[in-house]
Design an enzyme around this catalytic site. Structure first.
Site, short mmCIF file in Angstrom:
data_model
loop_
_atom_site.label_atom_id
_atom_site.label_comp_id
_atom_site.label_asym_id
_atom_site.label_seq_id
_atom_site.Cartn_x
_atom_site.Cartn_y
_atom_site.Cartn_z
N TYR A 137 36.01 59.61 50.38
CA TYR A 137 35.68 59.26 49.00
C TYR A 137 36.91 58.91 48.17
O TYR A 137 36.95 59.18 46.97
CB TYR A 137 34.84 60.37 48.34
CG TYR A 137 33.61 60.72 49.15
CD1 TYR A 137 32.58 59.80 49.28
CD2 TYR A 137 33.50 61.93 49.84
CE1 TYR A 137 31.46 60.08 50.04
CE2 TYR A 137 32.38 62.22 50.61
CZ TYR A 137 31.37 61.29 50.71
OH TYR A 137 30.26 61.58 51.47
N GLY A 179 30.10 63.41 56.55
CA GLY A 179 31.01 62.37 56.09
C GLY A 179 32.36 63.01 55.81
O GLY A 179 33.32 62.86 56.57
N ARG A 180 32.37 63.79 54.74
CA ARG A 180 33.60 64.44 54.30
C ARG A 180 34.27 65.26 55.42
O ARG A 180 35.48 65.18 55.62
CB ARG A 180 33.27 65.37 53.13
CG ARG A 180 34.47 65.92 52.38
CD ARG A 180 34.01 66.99 51.37
NE ARG A 180 32.88 66.55 50.59
CZ ARG A 180 32.98 65.86 49.45
NH1 ARG A 180 34.15 65.58 48.95
NH2 ARG A 180 31.89 65.50 48.80
N ARG A 232 38.30 60.75 42.13
CA ARG A 232 37.50 61.97 42.28
C ARG A 232 37.72 63.01 41.20
O ARG A 232 36.80 63.71 40.81
CB ARG A 232 37.65 62.57 43.68
CG ARG A 232 37.01 61.67 44.75
CD ARG A 232 36.89 62.34 46.10
NE ARG A 232 35.96 63.45 46.07
CZ ARG A 232 36.30 64.72 46.09
NH1 ARG A 232 37.56 65.07 46.16
NH2 ARG A 232 35.38 65.66 46.05
N CYS A 238 45.10 52.54 32.34
CA CYS A 238 45.00 52.70 30.90
C CYS A 238 43.74 53.47 30.56
O CYS A 238 42.72 52.90 30.18
CB CYS A 238 44.99 51.35 30.22
SG CYS A 238 46.60 50.60 30.30
N GLU A 239 43.84 54.79 30.71
CA GLU A 239 42.66 55.65 30.59
C GLU A 239 43.21 57.07 30.58
O GLU A 239 43.90 57.46 31.53
CB GLU A 239 41.84 55.41 31.87
CG GLU A 239 40.46 55.95 31.88
CD GLU A 239 39.51 55.16 30.99
OE1 GLU A 239 39.55 53.92 31.02
OE2 GLU A 239 38.76 55.80 30.26
#
Ligand SMILES: *Cc1c(COP(=O)(O)O)cnc(C)c1O
Length: 453
Positions: free
Chosen positions: A412, A313-314, A351, A382-383
């Protein structure tokens, strides 16, 4: 590769042309010192399509596919297959490109099946994974003639047998086995250990038990075995050791149950370079070692060489992606920390928040400029965990309005994007031969409330 502590992670030196090029050959610096991606001016693309913006280099995707397909046709039995792990980045154009390159698809949900089919994928070349397929998922996939189910556990065999009997067909399956291997990668992406939530373990006897159960079903055809030991795998011999364990298992199954498998799927997992410190993997070379290990393991047990499958995938999509943001607030807290905020964040790239992943960040207008300001590149959510990358070195005079590019975001990122804070997701623009086509349009505010009744 272990999870490197971001606090001790050495900062990335200002990237000259060669450093950029080492990261991925599709990054370069133009005559005015500007960042170019897939041969195109990143700032021009941002001016045309807005920010935040996902760029995908179609030619790079194709090259990455061919790296696998060419090695496969040279090294493994005819009929062996490379499957693209859709979860890395799944949208219609992407699935069309990998289908054109002759890959099959590994999917994990009706949504990914739908996308692949709507891209024109041959259902016979689709492999349906997931550790928790519902009865509705099973019916959905069978209705559409999905080639193979990769079965996780005994209950799923019951579901498949019942649905296949109802339809009076014989469904082909692979069984997902946990070989019990520690890939030395980050815990959350390490899936081959005995206590994994995925698959049936060899060590506990459950792998052999589910094999016997499967062979007893009249409407299920067992084609072979699957395993997936982890992601971001760099360790020298992980796949070779996996082959040896799996062929050992195949031979034990043959001795105990008289069943010879024709397919062995080793899953995905090769790592890519997110920063210049990540090692480069020579995939054809690695596959030669896998082929040698397969030949040897089979010869030792007088086992006929199975068709080999892999599910990258990656390593198909990551270095084909680049995200472009606009810098907003630049905040300096004297004696403490500096922040450079961008107009996206964990909503388009979760990620770092999820895995502490590393990225290379560059200013699009001056990617090679000396980096003197150590800062955290943060998003607009907001985190406090909304960090794209900590400890980045950027030019001391970085200012609002500049474009900041994050490299190697083709895997991803979009597939894990969310509407957290009701932030619309960025568009995906495919770059091919000097052209730039919108493959996924930008979400609008209206899209965000489209499902609200
Ligand atoms: C995630 C996954 C892949 C792809 O892994 P990469 O690290 O992206 O190559 C392949 N197969 C299975 C079963 C997976 O879960």
């Amino acid at each position: 590769m272990t999870n490197r502590n971001p606090l001790t992670h050495p900062r990335i030196p200002a990237a000259g042309e060669s450093a950029l090029n080492a990261l991925c050959g599709n990054l370069s610096i133009g005559t005015n010192g500007e960042l170019r991606f897939a041969g195109q001016d990143v700032a021009e693309l941002a001016a045309r399509h807005g920010t935040p913006l996902y760029l995908m280099d179609e030619d790079r995707v194709r090259d990455n596919c061919r790296t696998y397909t060419e090695a496969f046709s040279r090294l493994f039995r005819p009929g062996s297959m490379v499957l693209y792990a859709s979860k890395a980045n799944c949208f219609r154009r992407m699935m069309q490109v990998v289908a054109e390159e002759g890959l099959g698809a590994d999917v994990v949900s009706p949504g990914e099946i739908w996308t692949a089919l709507r891209a024109g994928f041959d259902p016979a070349r689709i492999f349906f994974h997931s550790n928790n397929k519902t009865a509705a998922d099973v019916a959905f996939a069978m209705e559409r003639g999905i080639g193979y189910f990769v079965v996780d556990h005994a209950y799923e065999i019951e579901l498949i047998e019942a649905e296949a009997a109802r339809r009076d067909l014989r469904q082909k399956v692979l069984l997902r086995i946990t070989p019990g291997i520690d890939t030395h990668t980050y815990e959350a992406v390490n899936t081959g250990k005995v206590d994994s939530k995925f698959g049936s373990a060899i060590e506990t006897g459950q792998a052999e038990a589910i094999t016997a159960l499967t062979l007893a079903q009249p409407h299920v055809e067992l084609c072979g075995f699957h395993c997936h030991v982890g992601s971001m795998v760099f360790a020298e011999d992980v796949f070779e050791r996996t082959v040896e364990l799996m062929v050992g298992f195949l031979a034990d199954v043959r001795a105990a149950l008289g069943y010879t498998a024709d397919m062995l799927d080793l899953g995905g997992g090769y790592g890519v370079r997110y920063t210049a410190e990540d090692p480069a993997i020579d995939i054809p070379r690695k596959l030669e070692d896998v082929a040698a290990a397969l030949r040897l393991s089979c010869a030792l047990r007088d086992y006929p060489e199975p068709l080999l499958l892999m599910e990258p995938g990656r390593s198909i999509s990551a270095d084909a992606g680049l995200t472009v943001y606009q810098v907003g607030a630049v905040k300096r807290i004297p004696g403490y920390k500096n922040y450079v905020s961008v107009d996206g964040g964990m909503s388009d790239n979760p990620r770092y928040a999820l895995y502490g992943s590393h990225y290379t960040c560059l200013l699009a207008a001056r990617p090679a400029a000396e980096g003197e300001l150590i800062c955290d590149v943060v998003g607009r959510c907001c985190e406090s965990g909304d960090v794209i990358q900590p400890n980045v070195s950027l030019p001391a005079d970085v200012r609002e309005g500049e474009l900041l590019a994050v490299c190697t975001t083709g895997a991803y990122n979009y597939s894990m994007a969310s509407n957290y804070n009701r932030i619309p997701r960025p568009p995906i623009v495919m770059l091919h031969n000097g052209t730039d086509d919108v493959a996924v349009r930008r979400e609008t505010l209206e899209d965000l409330i489209a499902l609200d009744v």
